[in-house]
Design a protein around this motif. Structure first.
Motif, PDB file in Angstrom:
ATOM      1  N   CYS A 256      38.653  32.357  -7.683  1.00  0.00           N
ATOM      2  CA  CYS A 256      39.561  31.561  -8.514  1.00  0.00           C
ATOM      3  C   CYS A 256      39.896  32.241  -9.832  1.00  0.00           C
ATOM      4  O   CYS A 256      40.857  31.845 -10.501  1.00  0.00           O
ATOM      5  CB  CYS A 256      38.952  30.180  -8.783  1.00  0.00           C
ATOM      6  N   ASP A 257      39.121  33.225 -10.229  1.00  0.00           N
ATOM      7  CA  ASP A 257      39.408  33.978 -11.455  1.00  0.00           C
ATOM      8  C   ASP A 257      40.296  35.157 -11.094  1.00  0.00           C
ATOM      9  O   ASP A 257      39.876  36.067 -10.365  1.00  0.00           O
ATOM     10  CB  ASP A 257      38.096  34.475 -12.074  1.00  0.00           C
ATOM     11  N   PRO A 258      41.548  35.193 -11.576  1.00  0.00           N
ATOM     12  CA  PRO A 258      42.484  36.230 -11.108  1.00  0.00           C
ATOM     13  C   PRO A 258      42.094  37.650 -11.484  1.00  0.00           C
ATOM     14  O   PRO A 258      42.601  38.598 -10.899  1.00  0.00           O
ATOM     15  CB  PRO A 258      43.811  35.819 -11.774  1.00  0.00           C
ATOM     16  N   LYS A 259      41.186  37.811 -12.464  1.00  0.00           N
ATOM     17  CA  LYS A 259      40.818  39.186 -12.845  1.00  0.00           C
ATOM     18  C   LYS A 259      39.914  39.846 -11.809  1.00  0.00           C
ATOM     19  O   LYS A 259      39.762  41.070 -11.795  1.00  0.00           O
ATOM     20  CB  LYS A 259      40.129  39.179 -14.210  1.00  0.00           C
ATOM     21  N   ASN A 260      39.311  39.054 -10.907  1.00  0.00           N
ATOM     22  CA  ASN A 260      38.381  39.600  -9.927  1.00  0.00           C
ATOM     23  C   ASN A 260      39.116  40.066  -8.673  1.00  0.00           C
ATOM     24  O   ASN A 260      39.937  39.336  -8.116  1.00  0.00           O
ATOM     25  CB  ASN A 260      37.345  38.538  -9.531  1.00  0.00           C
ATOM     26  N   THR A 261      38.782  41.264  -8.254  1.00  0.00           N
ATOM     27  CA  THR A 261      39.306  41.771  -6.982  1.00  0.00           C
ATOM     28  C   THR A 261      38.241  41.711  -5.888  1.00  0.00           C
ATOM     29  O   THR A 261      38.552  41.937  -4.720  1.00  0.00           O
ATOM     30  CB  THR A 261      39.801  43.218  -7.129  1.00  0.00           C
TER      31      THR A 261
END
Length: 825
Positions: free
Chosen positions: A470-475
């Motif tokens: 849910c955190d967009p910075k995580n790939t």
């Protein structure tokens, strides 16, 4: 007419695709008549719905599963197929159109003008010599043939639909050489001069982004269709027609490949691939794939004897499972793309967020049983060699349960459940194990593909991965619980695929709890992810937010959305997930992620959202935000140089000449717009489709009714009626010329250009006060009525929520009338 006929059957069984009915003496004729009536009504329903309908719809809505299945097993009139895991029934007939110009009448084909069949009219009737072909369906010759083939109840438009997909002479074939190889014409040596259609075959059944033609109006397809005499008005329906033609073709090809005396629609025909197992071991004489023998008592499958057909009936679940097993695209291998394991379910960016397959082709392992071929249905590839214990989808036939090692086993496909049931989360699902949705205590569940089956991760892993996702910075997932990590861009964990199941989208069910809410982010030059419509980082607030983008994404996931932030204009491509500054060309990454919900949050949610908290759709981006009243409406004049003005002007001038456009105004009525969007969502939910057919149509009216329409929408009881030939409702036209005749006697005339949710339509009748039922019941109705199902030009809508009066165009006759073109005043 209600189609749920009570059939007083003593014994019903299937034998060589015929339905054998043993009934008490004196009831036989009545029973046969009832079956024939029911069969004709089902055929009529299918032909009125573009020649095919979902099998689930017929079985679940038209009464007993056995009765419906027995009828649609008639291969002379229906074909059962399962393209990409979606079972459907396609209508067919052996009746053809006579090709002989001066036939003496001894043939067994229809004597009918092709032009008249396709359009309902013929241009040659107005010529000096007239048309040499018949335009009468009720002539002695034609009426007799229609009765013989039991098609006398079909209208011309319905008959046209049926013949288009059954008579190969009416339409040009699709060029298979074009669909092989690269380049402009593939492997086709004839190039542009080819008589066949150069159109992508994959496009007929699903979305495709390849370089081949996907438009029947492209130069080569258009030329081929014109040479074959196919009118332009049929272009919009050709995709479904050709999809049905392919389904019929591969169903016939599969039938030819079946063993002798085996019926494709019988139990043996549906399951013959997986029945020859004894306790999961060798097939005996059949086991080495040699002769199949006479298929008798089967014993231990070693020496087949004389097998007598088992007399049994099937439950609705059995029928759905059997039909799911049908796949006309799996035998001949003519098109590799038809054997692709690509899921019908979208990847992580889609509404249900199931990321099972990434679209790459792979071969199925013949020695393993897949729990979800194409993510729907069951094992419809090669026969499995696994035992019952290895395969959760196989069951033991009760008829031979006491035979020990001689008992029969039948493969039953496993339905892959790809959406989580919200009712189960609350603790109350009345369908229990029969529910079509997955049962889980969380609104999301991460699964990994291991040993050809999907395995749910533990609760700790599930929540940890979800929080990272849910955190967009995580790939990729970073929590210690998630080892090895899940890579979100590839949806893999090590060498295994992963997918995410979730509940339905919050915009589709705004009053339900436990839905999935999606949030949209963009990455700035510092690598920080910002939510849309947020002023974080000193950036200007965009005029679109997450709900607006999500709604547009649901409407069309290949769209390009334009918006502004401050003085800058941007475009956002859903396909590329890239935001572009239109002035400087700067590109930014975009991500769509769910809003995180913990297990504690799920437990705390116990009640429905109150009506006041509905996520109502925002007004369109192009509206003037300074002129949107809380109540009522504003008429906003359009600039003549704007693209919006030119679009409406073009629609008007298609059929209107010699008139001056005085002005075009956009009607901004927030209340009517929100009700219109709500109606669209409801129609999507009711039809279980991601789209609703919407058209821009004309409505001519007297100037005295303009204000009341802008304020409260169309109401034929107040605004008058211009005829009721197709029903008592509000009439709209494809062409401005038709609506012009209803604009009154004033010098300055008024035309509305409205958005109309026409949905599924059928031919109207003067006694209709609402659209007729699709199935004769009291639940499933058409959405609107038309003058001609194949090429409609007049639409009748009975619910005003399906209409939004978007533009008001005022015009007058050119004085003096010296120009033959549309004039702007």
């Amino acid at each position: 007419m209600v189609l749920n006929f009570p059939l007083p059957l003593n014994i019903v069984y299937r034998q060589n695709s015929a339905v054998a009915v043993l009934c008490s003496e004196g009831e036989g004729n009545t029973l046969r008549k009832r079956v024939k009536i029911m069969e004709s009504e089902i055929l009529k329903i299918i032909c009125a719905n573009q020649g095919s309908v979902d099998t689930d719809y017929l079985i679940l809505n038209l009464g007993s599963g056995d009765e419906i299945h027995n009828i649609i097993s008639n291969r002379d009139r229906f074909a059962l197929c399962s393209p990409f895991g979606q079972p459907k029934v396609v209508a067919r007939t052996r009746l053809k159109l006579c090709r002989v110009r001066e036939c003496p009448g001894s043939c067994r084909a229809l004597h009918l003008c092709k032009k008249f069949l396709l359009t309902g009219s013929c241009p040659f009737t107005r010529s000096r010599t007239g048309c040499r072909f018949s335009h009468e369906l009720d002539s002695d010759h034609n009426a007799g043939l229609l009765r013989e083939h039991e098609l006398e109840s079909l209208s011309r438009a319905e008959l046209c639909t049926l013949l288009l997909q059954s008579d190969n002479w009416l339409l040009p074939d699709i060029c298979r050489h074009y669909n092989n190889g690269g380049g402009e014409f593939g492997l086709c040596q004839e190039g542009f001069a080819c008589k066949r259609l150069h159109i992508c075959e994959r496009f007929l059944n699903r979305d495709c982004t390849c370089s081949k033609a996907h438009d029947f109006n492209a130069p080569q397809p258009y030329k081929s269709l014109q040479e074959k005499g196919v009118p332009e008005d049929l272009t919009h329906s050709l995709k479904s027609v050709y999809a049905n033609i392919f389904a019929l073709k591969y169903t016939d090809r599969r039938q030819q490949n079946l063993p002798n005396n085996t019926d494709a629609n019988s139990d043996d025909g549906l399951n013959y691939r997986v029945r020859g197992r004894g306790n999961g071991g060798n097939r005996g004489n059949r086991g080495n794939r040699g002769n199949r023998g006479n298929r008798g008592n089967r014993g231990n499958r070693g020496n087949p004897g004389n097998h007598q057909p088992a007399q049994r009936t099937s439950s609705t679940d059995d029928i759905l499972a059997e039909i799911n097993a049908l796949n006309p695209y799996s035998d001949d291998g003519m098109n590799d793309w038809l054997n692709s394991s690509t899921s019908d379910i979208s990847v992580a960016a889609s509404g249900t967020d199931v990321s099972s397959d990434d679209g790459q082709k792979k071969k199925q392992n013949p020695n393993k049983t897949s729990t979800a071929v194409r993510e729907k249905g069951g094992n419809i590839g090669r026969p499995s060699t696994s035992s019952t214990n290895d395969n959760p989808g196989s069951v033991i036939d009760d008829a031979n349960a006491e035979d020990g090692p001689n008992r029969r086993q039948r493969q039953r496909p496993v339905r892959d459940k790809t959406e989580i049931c919200m009712f189960f989360i609350k603790g109350n699902c009345i369908h229990e194990e029969r529910c079509f949705k997955a049962h889980d205590k969380m609104p999301y569940r991460w699964e990994v593909r291991e040993d050809d089956q999907w395995t749910a991760l533990t609760d700790n892993e599930n929540e940890a991965i979800e929080k990272d996702y849910c955190d967009p910075k995580n790939t990729y997932s970073q929590h210690p619980y998630s080892t090895p990590p899940v890579h979100f861009d590839t949806m893999t964990r090590g060498s295994n695929k992963v997918r995410r199941l979730s509940t339905t989208n919050s915009l589709l069910e705004p009053t339900f709890i436990h839905t999935t809410e999606w949030v949209w982010y963009w990455e700035d030059e510092f690598g920080k992810w910002n939510m849309y419509a947020s002023a974080a980082g000193g950036c200007k607030v965009a005029d679109v937010d997450s709900p607006t983008l999500e709604q547009k994404f649901l409407d069309n996931d290949k769209d390009v959305v334009e918006f502004t932030a401050g003085s800058q204009s941007y475009s956002l491509s859903f396909q590329d997930m890239i935001q572009t500054n239109k002035q400087y060309g700067t590109k930014r990454l975009v991500k769509r992620r769910p809003l995180f919900v913990s297990a504690a949050d799920v437990k705390s949610k116990k009640t429905r959202k109150p009506p006041g908290q509905l996520n109502l759709t925002a007004v369109p981006d192009h509206w003037d935000k300074t002129q949107i009243p809380q109540t009522g409406y504003k008429r906003v004049p359009l600039q003549r140089s704007s693209d919006e003005f030119k679009e409406i002007e073009t629609l008007f001038c298609k059929t209107m000449r010699g008139f001056d456009i005085v002005q075009i105004e956009r009607i901004q009525n927030k209340a009517l717009w929100e009700v219109f969007q709500w109606q669209k969502k409801q129609m999507k939910i009711n039809t279980k489709r991601p789209y609703v057919t919407e058209k821009k149509l004309f409505h001519g009216t007297d100037s005295k009714y303009v204000d009341v329409i802008c304020h409260t929408n169309f109401d034929w009881r107040i605004c008058g009626t211009h005829g009721t030939v197709y029903g008592k409702g509000s009439y709209f036209a494809r062409d401005a010329e038709y609506s012009h005749s209803y604009t009154g006697d004033s010098d300055v005339k008024s035309l509305f250009i409205s958005r109309v949710l026409v949905g599924d339509y059928t031919r109207g009748s003067s006694d209709y006060v609402r659209p007729p039922s699709k199935d004769g019941g009291d639940i499933n109705f058409f959405d609107s009525c038309v003058d001609d199902v194949i090429s409609p030009s007049i639409f009748v809508v009975f619910e005003k929520h399906q209409i939004y009066p978007e533009y008001l165009l005022q015009y007058k006759t050119t004085q003096p009338k010296t120009s033959d073109s549309c004039v702007i005043a």
